[in-house]
Design a protein around this motif. Structure first.
Motif, PDB file in Angstrom:
ATOM      1  N   VAL A 121       0.846  -1.184   0.000  1.00 17.34           N
ATOM      2  CA  VAL A 121       0.000   0.000   0.000  1.00 17.34           C
ATOM      3  C   VAL A 121       0.891   1.248   0.000  1.00 17.34           C
ATOM      4  O   VAL A 121       1.946   1.262   0.644  1.00 17.34           O
ATOM      5  N   ALA A 122       0.500   2.235  -0.786  1.00 17.66           N
ATOM      6  CA  ALA A 122       1.218   3.509  -0.819  1.00 17.66           C
ATOM      7  C   ALA A 122       0.223   4.597  -0.430  1.00 17.66           C
ATOM      8  O   ALA A 122      -0.777   4.810  -1.116  1.00 17.66           O
ATOM      9  N   ILE A 123       0.494   5.240   0.681  1.00 15.73           N
ATOM     10  CA  ILE A 123      -0.451   6.247   1.192  1.00 15.73           C
ATOM     11  C   ILE A 123       0.169   7.628   1.080  1.00 15.73           C
ATOM     12  O   ILE A 123       1.311   7.849   1.512  1.00 15.73           O
ATOM     13  N   SER A 124      -0.561   8.558   0.490  1.00 21.73           N
ATOM     14  CA  SER A 124      -0.089   9.945   0.432  1.00 21.73           C
ATOM     15  C   SER A 124      -0.922  10.791   1.373  1.00 21.73           C
ATOM     16  O   SER A 124      -2.159  10.720   1.354  1.00 21.73           O
ATOM     17  N   PHE A 125      -0.231  11.583   2.198  1.00 20.39           N
ATOM     18  CA  PHE A 125      -0.937  12.537   3.046  1.00 20.39           C
ATOM     19  C   PHE A 125      -1.184  13.800   2.215  1.00 20.39           C
ATOM     20  O   PHE A 125      -0.237  14.395   1.695  1.00 20.39           O
TER      21      PHE A 125
END
Ligand code: AMP
Length: 415
Positions: free
Chosen positions: A344-348
């Motif tokens: 998973v790649a999460i961007s804030f």
């Protein structure tokens, strides 16, 4: 498709099976036969596609077949953008070469460490050199090695080589090489400068594009979470706990931020380390090996680390700060979901970063749904940006601001 059918020697087949490569990835299946025939290759390959072995295996096979004529004369040169990638590519070569009947000497050369041991190591020559361009030129200038016998040149992560400002060094290295040689060119993206370099270097290349193939597409779930700037560390802590990530690579914009976020996580009892370009090579190697061995749960890194970190089964990458470019976004998220694993790649997305993320989405041709996490819903409004005419952009409430205001009044906040 099997490795046996690609025409590789038993020694190389043994090494691939020991690395648990059951069958060739798409780029390997296409690049290996072409490179074995001596052709130029233009590979458009994402990180995690198996491209290192796609060039290492044919190079090793051709060298094992022909090298007896002129041993230790730098027959293959692999140029890479970062020290981490140099070390990693060197490791792959060493593993794959280990059962060859006659040992090959593989030299790994990069800056940021003393040049003397590298000069000593080159005494007696080397068959394969993996190098960053600047240090390679230093060593050529010190007469520690010659490049006049190079038969195969690899540019690995060519886009990044240019991004990092290596164009001049590359041109100087090319001048040292014989005109007749094989060129293997790999890049995740092809902006005009990279395409120009490929056109200049390659002769009738076999073109290989593997992005679209589902079996090699890393399985990366991309998420974008809206959050206020000041709430990012608490949100990160919340996610680490809630998602149960054993390891996570967190990207921030500056060296200072790597240290600050690391400090805050450590205060919360989370085992984290900073990773940036100003660490000594020894410190970087230590952080990476601790991370790989799961002695470390979180690494907080700048983009210097985005390339070349290959940590098996990395479950998550977090963009605490967004990357500057879409290219960097691709490289960052490529650190997870490697070699068929899901990640998973999460961007804030802080209110100020929304416009920038939209640009990244546009360049990538993707759209990542925005989410909000209960307890971390943003309340900030994007700072007004002065436009070139002296007016103020963002003064009027955006659609998002209106939606947020509606949400605050009890309406829906989904975007
Ligand atoms: P690369 O794109 O070269 O950085 O490779 C990404 C990862 O895939 C590395 O961890 C490799 O060890 C792994 N890998 C490369 N080729 C294969 C293969 N044929 N099967 C399984 N894993 C592979």
């Amino acid at each position: 498709m099997s490795f046996e059918s690609l025409g590789l020697s038993p020694a190389l087949l043994r090494a691939t099976s020991e690395r648990a490569y059951l069958e060739p990835t798409a780029i390997q299946a296409q690049a290996i036969p072409a490179a074995l025939r001596g052709m130029d290759v233009l590979g458009c390959a994402q990180t995690g596609s198996g491209k290192t072995a796609a060039f290492a295996l044919p190079i090793l096979q051709r060298l094992a077949d022909t090298r007896r004529d002129r041993p230790r004369r730098v027959h293959a040169l692999i140029l890479v953008p970062t020290r981490e990638l140099a070390a990693q590519v060197g490791d792959t070569f060493r593993h794959l070469a280990q059962y060859l009947p006659e040992p090959l000497k593989i030299a790994v050369l990069f800056g940021g460490v003393s040049i003397n041991p590298q000069m000593m190591g080159l005494r007696g020559g080397a068959d394969i050199v993996v190098a960053t361009p600047g240090r390679l030129l230093d060593l050529v200038e010190h007469n520690a090695l010659r490049l006049g016998d190079v038969q195969t040149l690899v540019l690995d992560e060519a886009d990044r080589l240019l991004d990092l400002g290596f164009a001049d060094e590359l041109a100087r290295v090319l001048e040292e090489l014989p005109a007749r040689r094989q060129n293997l060119f790999f890049s995740a993206t092809f902006p005009p400068a990279v395409q120009g370099l490929a056109d200049h270097l390659l002769r009738d290349p076999v073109r290989i594009e593997v992005e679209a193939e589902p079996e090699t597409q890393p399985d990366i779930l991309q998420r974008a979470i809206e959050v206020d700037t000041a709430k990012r560390t608490p949100l990160l802590r919340h996610l680490i706990k809630e998602q149960g990530w054993t390891r996570v690579l967190v990207f921030v914009a500056t060296k200072y931020a790597t240290e600050l976020v690391t400090h805050k996580l450590s205060l919360a009892g989370i085992h984290a380390q900073a990773f940036h370009g100003e660490l000594s090579q020894g410190a970087r190697t230590q952080v990476l090996s601790d991370f790989k061995a799961s002695r470390l749960q979180v690494v907080v890194a700048t983009d210097v680390a985005a390339r070349g970190i290959d940590v098996a089964r990395l479950p998550a990458v977090v963009n605490y700060d967004l990357p500057r470019s879409a290219v960097d976004y691709t490289h960052r998220i490529g650190r997870t979901g490697r070699a068929g694993q899901s990640g998973v790649a999460i961007s804030f997305i802080t209110p100020d970063a929304e416009a920038h993320f939209r640009l990244i989405e546009k360049r990538q041709g993707l759209r990542v749904p925005r989410e909000q996490i209960p307890g971390f819903e943003p309340v900030e409004v994007a700072a007004p940006v002065a436009d070139v005419n002296g007016g103020i952009k963002g003064k009027r409430p955006s659609k998002k601001d209106k939606l947020r205001a509606a949400a605050a009044r009890g309406g829906s906040s989904s975007t």
